[in-house]
Design an enzyme around this catalytic site. Structure first.
Site, PDB file in Angstrom:
ATOM      1  N   GLU A 140       0.826  -1.214   0.000  1.00 24.04           N
ATOM      2  CA  GLU A 140       0.000   0.000   0.000  1.00 24.04           C
ATOM      3  C   GLU A 140       0.856   1.258   0.000  1.00 24.04           C
ATOM      4  OE1 GLU A 140      -3.555   2.180   2.625  1.00 24.04           O
ATOM      5  OE2 GLU A 140      -2.544   0.383   3.383  1.00 24.04           O
ATOM      6  N   ASP A 176      -4.030   3.281  -2.844  1.00 20.60           N
ATOM      7  CA  ASP A 176      -4.901   4.096  -2.004  1.00 20.60           C
ATOM      8  C   ASP A 176      -4.939   5.514  -2.575  1.00 20.60           C
ATOM      9  OD1 ASP A 176      -5.831   5.852   0.122  1.00 20.60           O
ATOM     10  OD2 ASP A 176      -5.658   4.093   1.430  1.00 20.60           O
ATOM     11  N   HIS A 179      -4.397   8.571  -0.075  1.00 19.09           N
ATOM     12  CA  HIS A 179      -2.984   8.863   0.168  1.00 19.09           C
ATOM     13  C   HIS A 179      -2.328   9.464  -1.077  1.00 19.09           C
ATOM     14  CE1 HIS A 179      -3.015   7.084   4.089  1.00 19.09           C
ATOM     15  NE2 HIS A 179      -3.278   5.860   3.653  1.00 19.09           N
ATOM     16  N   ARG A 209     -10.446  12.358   5.155  1.00 11.46           N
ATOM     17  CA  ARG A 209     -10.503  10.906   5.012  1.00 11.46           C
ATOM     18  C   ARG A 209     -11.900  10.365   5.308  1.00 11.46           C
ATOM     19  NH1 ARG A 209      -5.915   6.564   7.217  1.00 11.46           N
ATOM     20  NH2 ARG A 209      -6.285   5.030   5.570  1.00 11.46           N
ATOM     21  N   GLU A 238     -11.865   2.982   2.592  1.00 13.84           N
ATOM     22  CA  GLU A 238     -11.071   3.003   3.817  1.00 13.84           C
ATOM     23  C   GLU A 238     -11.117   4.432   4.345  1.00 13.84           C
ATOM     24  OE1 GLU A 238      -7.062   0.847   5.290  1.00 13.84           O
ATOM     25  OE2 GLU A 238      -6.745   2.496   3.894  1.00 13.84           O
TER      26      GLU A 238
END
Length: 258
Positions: A140, A176, A179, A209, A238
């Site tokens: 990740e 991700d 990110h 987030r 997430e």
């Protein structure tokens, strides 16, 4: 909807016991992401009947120093045993071990050429474990500016290059986009480069987030780009719910309804 949607039980319905969070997400039709399996009752998770999309693939260790490599490989083997019980296809890795706050146990200021070569070699050994077990390890990308300062190999460009170097179907990227937006941006161009090496995609909006629609990323455009490029894998939320978790999941589904 051409993709499969998953959601992170660590970050949604947080007022419920963990197995009940999993049940709620399963009842809504989502696959389930979990983090540290060692803090869970694996039998309880199996009994929910949920389908697990991804889980942590290591407990301790790192990709680059001898002691850390041994720890990582040992905990990867234990993680594969849990993955078999949960029938979880993907196990997630990071550039180094993280503490409970998402910070590196051993921060790294400068990643040297030798560290790059050692990390690639370690991931080849991880790939062999995955191949033997019929599972995929995913590496990740993280962001350094907000959540994970000091993590080596954190940027999407870094994880992509390591996965390329390993050259195994058993080590893929966990891309991700939350990110990546903080660290690099230009997400659709990133998809063009990374999709051949992606095992799973995770999403949340920036800043905060939380679910799609709460920040600056236009996720319907991301969904269209994925559909145009033929991606039919997993997209996992997430992220935190900005309010009601069910409303957050509704927004997530709507963003990827192409």
């Amino acid at each position: 909807m051409s993709v499969t949607l998953a959601a992170c039980a660590e970050m949604l319905f947080v007022d419920l016991p963990f197995a009940d969070r999993v049940r709620r997400l399963h009842e809504r039709g989502f696959e389930i992401e979990i983090w540290n399996w060692a803090t869970k009752d694996v039998d309880d998770l199996t009994a929910t009947g949920a389908r697990y999309s991804s889980m942590t693939g290591y407990l301790t260790g790192s990709l680059t120093d001898p002691d850390g490599i041994a720890e990582l490989l040992a905990s990867a083997r234990r993680s594969l045993e849990v993955a078999a019980k949960l029938d979880c296809p993907r196990l997630n890795l990071h550039g180094t071990g993280l503490d409970g706050q998402g910070l590196p146990v051993v921060p790294v200021e400068v990643v040297t050429p030798r560290m790059w070569l050692t990390a690639a070699d370690t991931l080849r050994r991880v790939a062999e474990l995955g191949a033997e077990a019929g599972r995929v390890f995913t590496l990740e990308n993280l962001n350094l500016d907000v959540d994970h300062p000091g993590v080596p190999f954190a940027r999407a460009a870094d994880t992509l290059e390591l996965v390329r170097a390993v050259g195994s179907r058993n080590v893929r990227m966990n891309l991700d986009l939350y990110h990546a937006q903080i660290g690099e941006g230009n997400l659709i161009a990133l998809l063009d480069e990374a999709l051949p090496f992606v095992g799973e995609i995770q999403v949340a909006d920036v800043p905060g987030r939380c679910e799609p629609g709460t920040g600056e990323i236009h996720y319907p455009a991301i969904a269209r780009a994925l559909a145009d490029r033929g991606y039919t894998g997993v997209v996992g939320l997430e992220g935190w719910a900005s309010g009601d978790p069910d409303a957050a999941l509704d927004a997530f589904e709507a963003a990827f309804r192409v």
